[in-house]
Design an enzyme around this catalytic site. Structure first.
Site, PDB file in Angstrom:
ATOM      1  N   ARG A 208       0.851  -1.192   0.000  1.00 51.55           N
ATOM      2  CA  ARG A 208       0.000   0.000   0.000  1.00 51.55           C
ATOM      3  C   ARG A 208       0.888   1.243   0.000  1.00 51.55           C
ATOM      4  NH1 ARG A 208      -2.346  -3.477   3.905  1.00 51.55           N
ATOM      5  NH2 ARG A 208      -4.495  -4.096   3.424  1.00 51.55           N
ATOM      6  N   LYS A 249      -2.765  -1.395   8.554  1.00 49.92           N
ATOM      7  CA  LYS A 249      -4.227  -1.306   8.494  1.00 49.92           C
ATOM      8  C   LYS A 249      -4.905  -2.352   9.364  1.00 49.92           C
ATOM      9  CE  LYS A 249      -7.961  -0.809   5.109  1.00 49.92           C
ATOM     10  NZ  LYS A 249      -8.287  -0.799   3.661  1.00 49.92           N
ATOM     11  N   ARG A 335      -0.811  -1.417  -6.728  1.00 53.08           N
ATOM     12  CA  ARG A 335      -1.243  -2.572  -5.912  1.00 53.08           C
ATOM     13  C   ARG A 335      -2.253  -3.435  -6.670  1.00 53.08           C
ATOM     14  NH1 ARG A 335      -1.513  -4.287  -0.498  1.00 53.08           N
ATOM     15  NH2 ARG A 335      -3.581  -4.782   0.335  1.00 53.08           N
ATOM     16  N   HIS A 358      -4.320  -9.090   3.225  1.00 57.91           N
ATOM     17  CA  HIS A 358      -5.748  -9.037   3.498  1.00 57.91           C
ATOM     18  C   HIS A 358      -6.116 -10.016   4.597  1.00 57.91           C
ATOM     19  CE1 HIS A 358      -6.922  -7.126  -0.626  1.00 57.91           C
ATOM     20  NE2 HIS A 358      -6.652  -6.228   0.285  1.00 57.91           N
ATOM     21  N   TYR A 368     -10.746  -6.511  -5.217  1.00 58.44           N
ATOM     22  CA  TYR A 368     -10.073  -6.613  -6.507  1.00 58.44           C
ATOM     23  C   TYR A 368     -10.801  -7.563  -7.449  1.00 58.44           C
ATOM     24  CZ  TYR A 368      -6.341  -4.362  -3.921  1.00 58.44           C
ATOM     25  OH  TYR A 368      -5.620  -3.490  -3.163  1.00 58.44           O
TER      26      TYR A 368
END
Length: 395
Positions: A208, A249, A335, A358, A368
């Site tokens: 990211r 994140k 990404r 993820h 995605y």
């Protein structure tokens, strides 16, 4: 003869200055000994008495009613000043822009106690013509939290925003991904760019942008260790982000990624370039330990990275057979390109999910979806290898 009012029933008089009837009621004394007086006004005696009854009913219910002039703008401003304490500065800035642009101009002058669900519905319907669904959710959330905070402080009886759903807005800008040919052209075009290493590492690891900018040299190992079993390849540790807490994140976003050879070479070039920048900057250099820095050693700004990235794309667009409009791309699409290229090469979704950090494959597939290869070919490929491909039937 009219009946005399009982003590505490209050009074009713005409105010020449305000040109309104004023109804008052005395409700005893507060702990400091000050008399508690409630007032209401109206153009007629009946209107003033009716409003006074509402005030007294609210008082009996334990609700301290806000001043009659307390507006939606006041509620939103209070929330922005006091309701976002401890939040990241970027979060506060984003919410302030949303409120100043979309909430306050449309609803700010409305008295909070007069704000209705119909007002909010009409506002959202109007905004749905110019905002995406996600942006609509964001601006409604700002208003909702502001009114909820006001309600918790007895400024209003209820939060009408919670009664209103978000309509479908305009389609948002779909994310894109570079093809393998385009990605290769971008890597070549980036060679003379000050963000060459940034582009290479982002595109070849899927990091990211918020993880790449604060990457430190002590989280990068360009040599690895071949003396241990299993051997440790050159790698980088994605442990930090630009968030106020410094954390990534999610917990699963913390990951250690082996570096492709091209990324290793780019980082070695970056380390050498940074050494020359340190010499050129002299006393102006600020030692931060960051991998990707400005000419004086400070962390790169997101807007500057985006601007330089588009310059790289413009260079790639000059190459034969490469069609790219630089203004339609952002750095986060390195990404999505990483995911797309891996998917095209048949890398399993589970492995791609681990690489991009993820929490589950469901997140990867949802975010995605357009970049993930839609047809699962593993079974067909295996069966062709086992049974072979038969010739077409005779007709």
């Amino acid at each position: 003869m009219s009946k005399r009012r009982s003590r505490g029933d209050g009074g009713l008089h005409w105010d020449d200055k305000r040109q309104r009837w004023i109804a008052t009621a005395s409700l005893g004394y507060d702990p400091s000994g000050k008399r508690i007086v409630k007032r209401a006004s109206g153009m007629t005696k009946t209107a003033a008495k009716t409003k006074l009854k509402e005030v007294l009913r609210d008082y009996e219910d334990g609700l301290a009613i806000a001043p009659t002039g307390y507006t939606v703008k006041d509620a939103v401003t209070d929330w922005l000043v006091y309701g976002l304490n401890g939040r990241d500065a970027a979060t506060v800035k984003t919410n302030t822009i949303l409120c100043d642009t979309h909430v306050i101009p449309a609803l700010g002058a409305r008295k909070l106690r007069d704000l209705s669900a119909d007002d909010v519905d009409k506002w959202l319907a109007g905004k749905s013509k110019v905002l995406s669904t996600r942006s609509l959710e964001a601006v409604r959330s700002c208003l909702n939290r502001a009114v909820r905070r006001a309600m918790a402080r007895d400024k209003v009886k209820r939060n009408v925003v919670e009664l209103c759903s978000v309509p479908a807005g305009r389609p948002g800008r779909p994310s894109k991904s570079l093809t393998l040919k385009q990605a290769d052209a971008v890597l070549v075009a980036a060679e003379d760019s000050p963000i060459y290493a940034y582009v290479v590492v982002s595109l070849l690891t899927g990091g990211r942008t918020e993880e790449m900018r604060p990457l430190r040299w002590d989280h990068v190992d360009l040599d690895g260790d071949v003396t241990v079993v299993p051997e440790i390849p050159p790698h980088l540790a994605v442990w930090r982000s630009v968030r106020s807490s410094g954390d990534t994140k999610t917990k699963k976003s913390r990951r250690t990624l082996a570096l492709p050879g091209r990324a290793i070479d780019a980082l070695k070039i970056q380390r050498e370039r940074q050494g020359w920048q340190r010499v050129a900057a002299g006393d102006k250099w600020q030692e931060t330990g960051l991998v990707f820095t400005s000419a004086v050693g400070t962390e790169l700004d997101a807007a500057n990275v985006r601007r330089e990235f588009r310059k790289v794309l413009a260079g790639a667009a000059q190459m034969p057979g490469i069609e790219i409009d630089p203004h339609e791309w952002t750095t986060r699409e390195t990404r999505t390109s990483f995911v797309s290229i891996l998917s095209d090469r048949g890398i399993p979704l589970e492995e791609i999910s681990r690489l991009v950090g993820h929490s589950s494959t469901a997140v990867t597939e949802e975010v995605y979806r357009k970049q993930i290869r839609p047809v699962i070919q593993t079974g067909a490929t295996a069966m062709d290898g086992i049974f072979g491909t038969p010739p077409p039937p005779k007709r």
